[in-house]
Scaffold this motif. Structure first.
Motif, PDB file in Angstrom:
ATOM      1  N   PRO A   1     -43.748  18.833  36.140  1.00 41.47           N
ATOM      2  CA  PRO A   1     -44.179  20.023  35.813  1.00 41.47           C
ATOM      3  C   PRO A   1     -43.333  20.154  34.413  1.00 41.47           C
ATOM      4  N   VAL A   2     -44.099  21.179  33.601  1.00 38.69           N
ATOM      5  CA  VAL A   2     -43.123  21.758  32.271  1.00 38.69           C
ATOM      6  C   VAL A   2     -42.172  22.903  32.700  1.00 38.69           C
ATOM      7  N   ASP A   3     -42.339  23.313  33.934  1.00 35.82           N
ATOM      8  CA  ASP A   3     -41.104  24.269  34.001  1.00 35.82           C
ATOM      9  C   ASP A   3     -39.887  23.811  34.286  1.00 35.82           C
ATOM     10  N   GLY A   4     -39.777  22.658  34.608  1.00 34.41           N
ATOM     11  CA  GLY A   4     -38.402  22.135  34.634  1.00 34.41           C
ATOM     12  C   GLY A   4     -37.753  21.249  33.525  1.00 34.41           C
ATOM     13  N   VAL A   5     -38.469  21.359  32.351  1.00 37.38           N
ATOM     14  CA  VAL A   5     -38.055  20.686  31.151  1.00 37.38           C
ATOM     15  C   VAL A   5     -37.052  21.347  30.157  1.00 37.38           C
ATOM     16  N   VAL A   6     -36.103  21.139  29.889  1.00 36.90           N
ATOM     17  CA  VAL A   6     -35.277  21.451  28.887  1.00 36.90           C
ATOM     18  C   VAL A   6     -35.739  20.742  27.351  1.00 36.90           C
ATOM     19  N   ALA A   7     -36.332  21.461  26.265  1.00 37.08           N
ATOM     20  CA  ALA A   7     -36.484  20.739  24.996  1.00 37.08           C
ATOM     21  C   ALA A   7     -35.445  21.417  24.014  1.00 37.08           C
ATOM     22  N   ILE A   8     -35.210  20.545  23.188  1.00 36.37           N
ATOM     23  CA  ILE A   8     -34.069  20.589  22.281  1.00 36.37           C
ATOM     24  C   ILE A   8     -34.321  20.136  20.796  1.00 36.37           C
ATOM     25  N   GLY A   9     -34.230  20.753  19.787  1.00 40.80           N
ATOM     26  CA  GLY A   9     -34.724  20.533  18.630  1.00 40.80           C
ATOM     27  C   GLY A   9     -33.876  21.229  17.415  1.00 40.80           C
ATOM     28  N   ASP A  10     -34.591  21.053  16.137  1.00 38.88           N
ATOM     29  CA  ASP A  10     -33.648  21.520  15.031  1.00 38.88           C
ATOM     30  C   ASP A  10     -34.766  21.973  13.881  1.00 38.88           C
ATOM     31  N   ALA A  11     -35.989  21.659  13.757  1.00 38.47           N
ATOM     32  CA  ALA A  11     -36.608  22.058  12.555  1.00 38.47           C
ATOM     33  C   ALA A  11     -38.105  22.671  12.949  1.00 38.47           C
ATOM     34  N   GLU A  12     -38.826  22.909  11.792  1.00 34.78           N
ATOM     35  CA  GLU A  12     -39.994  23.618  11.760  1.00 34.78           C
ATOM     36  C   GLU A  12     -41.137  23.042  12.998  1.00 34.78           C
ATOM     37  N   ASN A  13     -41.009  21.653  12.920  1.00 38.77           N
ATOM     38  CA  ASN A  13     -42.136  21.035  13.823  1.00 38.77           C
ATOM     39  C   ASN A  13     -41.304  21.145  15.220  1.00 38.77           C
ATOM     40  N   ASP A  14     -40.305  21.668  15.688  1.00 36.71           N
ATOM     41  CA  ASP A  14     -39.999  21.938  16.825  1.00 36.71           C
ATOM     42  C   ASP A  14     -40.608  23.088  17.574  1.00 36.71           C
ATOM     43  N   HIS A  15     -41.092  24.004  16.953  1.00 31.90           N
ATOM     44  CA  HIS A  15     -41.217  25.639  17.475  1.00 31.90           C
ATOM     45  C   HIS A  15     -42.198  25.409  18.743  1.00 31.90           C
TER      46      HIS A  15
ATOM     47  N   ALA B   1     -41.757  24.148  26.510  1.00 32.77           N
ATOM     48  CA  ALA B   1     -41.022  23.612  27.675  1.00 32.77           C
ATOM     49  C   ALA B   1     -40.421  24.992  28.440  1.00 32.77           C
ATOM     50  N   GLY B   2     -40.148  24.534  29.829  1.00 30.14           N
ATOM     51  CA  GLY B   2     -39.365  25.538  30.547  1.00 30.14           C
ATOM     52  C   GLY B   2     -38.072  26.335  29.965  1.00 30.14           C
ATOM     53  N   TYR B   3     -37.585  25.698  29.090  1.00 28.83           N
ATOM     54  CA  TYR B   3     -36.411  26.115  28.483  1.00 28.83           C
ATOM     55  C   TYR B   3     -36.062  25.425  27.259  1.00 28.83           C
ATOM     56  N   GLY B   4     -36.060  26.494  25.938  1.00 28.18           N
ATOM     57  CA  GLY B   4     -36.058  25.828  24.742  1.00 28.18           C
ATOM     58  C   GLY B   4     -34.565  26.147  24.037  1.00 28.18           C
ATOM     59  N   VAL B   5     -34.254  24.930  23.410  1.00 33.16           N
ATOM     60  CA  VAL B   5     -32.917  25.152  22.900  1.00 33.16           C
ATOM     61  C   VAL B   5     -32.695  24.569  21.535  1.00 33.16           C
TER      62      VAL B   5
ATOM     63  N   ASP C   1     -23.898  20.939  30.654  1.00 32.27           N
ATOM     64  CA  ASP C   1     -24.396  22.343  31.546  1.00 32.27           C
ATOM     65  C   ASP C   1     -25.403  21.840  32.704  1.00 32.27           C
ATOM     66  N   ILE C   2     -25.928  21.160  32.424  1.00 35.88           N
ATOM     67  CA  ILE C   2     -27.272  20.674  33.168  1.00 35.88           C
ATOM     68  C   ILE C   2     -26.449  20.046  34.510  1.00 35.88           C
ATOM     69  N   LEU C   3     -25.568  19.235  34.081  1.00 40.22           N
ATOM     70  CA  LEU C   3     -24.720  18.306  35.318  1.00 40.22           C
ATOM     71  C   LEU C   3     -23.935  19.339  36.006  1.00 40.22           C
ATOM     72  N   ARG C   4     -23.511  20.372  35.534  1.00 41.82           N
ATOM     73  CA  ARG C   4     -22.805  21.527  36.253  1.00 41.82           C
ATOM     74  C   ARG C   4     -23.552  22.334  37.084  1.00 41.82           C
ATOM     75  N   GLY C   5     -25.037  22.191  37.124  1.00 47.27           N
ATOM     76  CA  GLY C   5     -25.682  23.098  37.783  1.00 47.27           C
ATOM     77  C   GLY C   5     -26.966  23.550  37.420  1.00 47.27           C
ATOM     78  N   ASP C   6     -26.729  24.558  36.103  1.00 48.10           N
ATOM     79  CA  ASP C   6     -28.026  25.197  35.601  1.00 48.10           C
ATOM     80  C   ASP C   6     -27.556  25.344  34.218  1.00 48.10           C
ATOM     81  N   VAL C   7     -28.653  24.802  33.204  1.00 56.05           N
ATOM     82  CA  VAL C   7     -28.133  25.007  32.083  1.00 56.05           C
ATOM     83  C   VAL C   7     -28.188  26.557  31.346  1.00 56.05           C
ATOM     84  N   THR C   8     -29.084  27.232  32.018  1.00 56.38           N
ATOM     85  CA  THR C   8     -29.140  28.803  31.682  1.00 56.38           C
ATOM     86  C   THR C   8     -27.876  29.576  32.048  1.00 56.38           C
ATOM     87  N   THR C   9     -27.021  29.035  32.758  1.00 58.02           N
ATOM     88  CA  THR C   9     -25.561  29.713  33.290  1.00 58.02           C
ATOM     89  C   THR C   9     -24.694  30.221  31.786  1.00 58.02           C
TER      90      THR C   9
END
Length: 240
Positions: free
Chosen positions: A161-175, A181-185, A216-224
């Motif tokens: 499921p997409v809800d559990g995905v953390v996506a990470i990027g840097d540029a225009e094509n990452d919007h 994703a469930g959480y965008g970084v 942070d993911i390995l510590r428990g929750d990236v959003t903390t």
């Protein structure tokens, strides 16, 4: 948030100047060992990714050409997710002196300011193509094909499921990629507009920012980490 997968861009996110550092790669290995999935989502062509990053097998799926190619490194399977361009279109770009001109299976790449010639040729040929920017790079893709659609194809292939995905990027094509994703970084070196799109901006740039998120993911929750003070977060990044 129960994180089941990390989806990351390559250039200036996971990698700096095309290379992934040993510490960033070690962080990917730790996340892989935690039974979470790793997905690479890049604008680069697949042969190019294999050349610059020989350890592509650490990823469960690779989305290349900005969403046009889905690759399973474990089996070698490749799936084209977008229609190919007419050869006459590429010929016309060459005739008009577009340089560089990187021709993939479904994506065509060049640099700013060649987008004006590309747009003119798209109109002249009557094609349903889009121009997508990646900082100084220009990519031409079939309409509706992007990193977000590529990510969804990868998740469907992995039955995630997409809800559990953390996506990470840097540029225009990452919007769209981050929004879907469930959480965008956005990494610290990301464009200001992407930082506004993201749920979180890392304190560190590029690969160190990816490592920050993995820790942070390995510590428990990236959003903390959002509730932490900058001094504490900076100290954690420095400690590695």
């Amino acid at each position: 948030m129960d994180v089941t997968a990390l989806a990351t861009d390559y250039d200036e996110t996971l990698a700096e100047e095309g290379l992934v550092s040993a510490t960033t790669f070690a962080a990917l290995q730790k996340l892989k060992e935690s039974q979470r999935k790793l997905i690479l989502v890049s604008g680069r062509q697949l042969p190019d990714l294999k050349r610059v990053f020989p350890h592509l097998g650490i990823f469960d799926r690779v989305v290349a050409e900005n969403g046009a190619i889905l690759h399973d490194p474990a089996t070698g399977r490749e799936q084209l997710l977008a229609p190919v361009y007419p050869p006459a279109f590429v010929d016309s770009l060459r005739e008009r002196g577009v340089d560089p001109l990187l021709v993939g299976r479904s994506v065509i790449g060049t640099l700013v300011p060649n987008e004006m010639i590309v747009l003119d040729e798209i109109r002249r040929h009557g094609l349903e193509l889009e121009i997508i920017f990646n900082k100084g790079a220009v990519m031409v893709l079939p309409s509706g094909v992007n990193k977000a659609t590529g990510l969804m194809a990868a998740l469907d292939d992995l039955n995630l499921p997409v809800d559990g995905v953390v996506a990470i990027g840097d540029a225009e094509n990452d919007h769209d990629f981050l929004r879907r994703a469930g959480y965008g970084v956005a990494v610290a070196n990301a464009l200001p507009s992407l930082k506004e799109t993201a749920d979180r901006v890392t304190l560190a740039p590029a690969g160190d920012g990816v490592r920050e998120i993995i820790d942070d993911i390995l510590r428990g929750d990236v959003t903390t980490a959002d509730a932490e003070t900058n001094d504490v977060a900076i100290a954690r990044v420095a400690q590695g």
